[in-house]
Scaffold this active site. Structure first.
Site, PDB file in Angstrom:
ATOM      1  N   GLU A 166       0.844  -1.190   0.000  1.00  0.00           N
ATOM      2  CA  GLU A 166       0.000   0.000   0.000  1.00  0.00           C
ATOM      3  C   GLU A 166       0.883   1.244   0.000  1.00  0.00           C
ATOM      4  O   GLU A 166       2.001   1.226   0.509  1.00  0.00           O
ATOM      5  CB  GLU A 166      -0.914  -0.080   1.242  1.00  0.00           C
ATOM      6  CG  GLU A 166      -1.843   1.075   1.492  1.00  0.00           C
ATOM      7  CD  GLU A 166      -2.852   1.377   0.396  1.00  0.00           C
ATOM      8  OE1 GLU A 166      -2.437   1.533  -0.756  1.00  0.00           O
ATOM      9  OE2 GLU A 166      -4.045   1.522   0.728  1.00  0.00           O
ATOM     10  N   ASP A 175      -3.934   5.723   6.174  1.00  0.00           N
ATOM     11  CA  ASP A 175      -4.417   6.961   6.780  1.00  0.00           C
ATOM     12  C   ASP A 175      -5.387   6.556   7.893  1.00  0.00           C
ATOM     13  O   ASP A 175      -4.965   6.225   8.996  1.00  0.00           O
ATOM     14  CB  ASP A 175      -5.068   7.774   5.653  1.00  0.00           C
ATOM     15  CG  ASP A 175      -5.492   9.161   6.066  1.00  0.00           C
ATOM     16  OD1 ASP A 175      -4.879   9.724   6.973  1.00  0.00           O
ATOM     17  OD2 ASP A 175      -6.441   9.708   5.473  1.00  0.00           O
ATOM     18  N   GLY A 182      -7.060   3.791   7.903  1.00  0.00           N
ATOM     19  CA  GLY A 182      -6.977   2.333   8.027  1.00  0.00           C
ATOM     20  C   GLY A 182      -8.209   1.634   7.492  1.00  0.00           C
ATOM     21  O   GLY A 182      -8.254   0.411   7.400  1.00  0.00           O
ATOM     22  N   THR A 184      -9.598   1.528   4.420  1.00  0.00           N
ATOM     23  CA  THR A 184      -9.404   0.803   3.158  1.00  0.00           C
ATOM     24  C   THR A 184      -8.753  -0.541   3.425  1.00  0.00           C
ATOM     25  O   THR A 184      -9.217  -1.586   2.965  1.00  0.00           O
ATOM     26  CB  THR A 184      -8.497   1.619   2.205  1.00  0.00           C
ATOM     27  OG1 THR A 184      -9.019   2.926   2.068  1.00  0.00           O
ATOM     28  CG2 THR A 184      -8.372   0.957   0.848  1.00  0.00           C
ATOM     29  N   ASP A 240      -1.224  10.542  -5.330  1.00  0.00           N
ATOM     30  CA  ASP A 240      -1.773  11.572  -6.201  1.00  0.00           C
ATOM     31  C   ASP A 240      -2.630  12.590  -5.464  1.00  0.00           C
ATOM     32  O   ASP A 240      -3.087  12.361  -4.346  1.00  0.00           O
ATOM     33  CB  ASP A 240      -2.675  10.928  -7.262  1.00  0.00           C
ATOM     34  CG  ASP A 240      -4.014  10.456  -6.666  1.00  0.00           C
ATOM     35  OD1 ASP A 240      -3.982   9.685  -5.691  1.00  0.00           O
ATOM     36  OD2 ASP A 240      -5.074  10.894  -7.153  1.00  0.00           O
TER      37      ASP A 240
END
Ligand code: IMP
Ligand code: MG
Length: 179
Positions: free
Chosen positions: A100, A104, A106, A108, A160
């Site tokens: 990953e 952040d 967690g 996801t 991104d």
């Protein structure tokens, strides 16, 4: 009002990234000595990291990818995860390492772990380049961690903002300012 995007500062320069990625590769080589590993990259943020990491792994190694997205805007995740692309391969009995870009909240990762665990891999590990510890909402176990970073929005080296900046060779802090 229109916002202007600026890279406010460089958080992690290229040489530090590459050094740390090599160290993570060595840790994986040691931990899985004599075994085979399957790197599962989460598209698209992990691809630059994964491609550097994979070349530091000296074990028999396979690559696969899945794509998940969390609903929400570009900066804040809503916590609801949507699966866009599944793996091509069967992970039953494999040593799977989820790769990953950043953890952040967690949320996801928690969903991805749940889905992959149910497919009975031999082992399931998590390798993240960046870790925003202070933002964590749910507990996830991180086995390989590149860098703990402060609560700032970062881009580059795969990460991104609105699909841009993934090609930067460093991690930078992005700021949106009123024009
Ligand atoms: P989580 O579900 O909140 O842990 O969010 C993880 C995902 O949000 C990451 O895989 C990134 O795609 C995205 N994300 C979180 N923080 C940042 C950031 O600072 N820059 C770019 N993407 C981020
Ligand atoms: Mg991501």
């Amino acid at each position: 009002m229109a916002k202007k995007e600026i890279i406010e500062s460089i958080l992690i320069p290229e040489d530090k990234l590459l050094k740390r990625v090599a160290e993570l590769g060595e840790e994986i080589n040691r931990d899985f000595e004599g075994e085979e590993v399957l790197l599962v990259g989460l598209l698209k943020g992990s691809v630059i990291f994964l491609s550097d990491l994979a070349r530091k792994i000296k074990l028999p190694c396979m690559l696969d990818f899945m794509s998940v997205t969390s609903y929400g805007n570009d900066i804040e995740s809503s916590g609801e995860v949507r699966f866009l692309k599944d793996l091509d391969s069967d992970i039953n009995g494999k040593n799977v390492i989820i790769v990953e870009d950043i953890i952040d909240t967690g949320l996801t990762l928690r969903e991805v772990i749940k889905v992959l665990k149910a497919r009975n891999p031999k082992t399931l590990k998590v390798c993240t380049l960046l870790n925003k510890v202070s933002r964590r909402l749910v507990d996830v176990e991180v086995d390989y961690n590149g860098f703990d970073i402060p609560d700032a929005f970062v881009v580059g080296y795969g990460l991104d903002y609105a699909q841009k900046y993934r090609n930067l060779n460093y991690i930078g802090i992005l700021k949106l300012i009123d024009e």
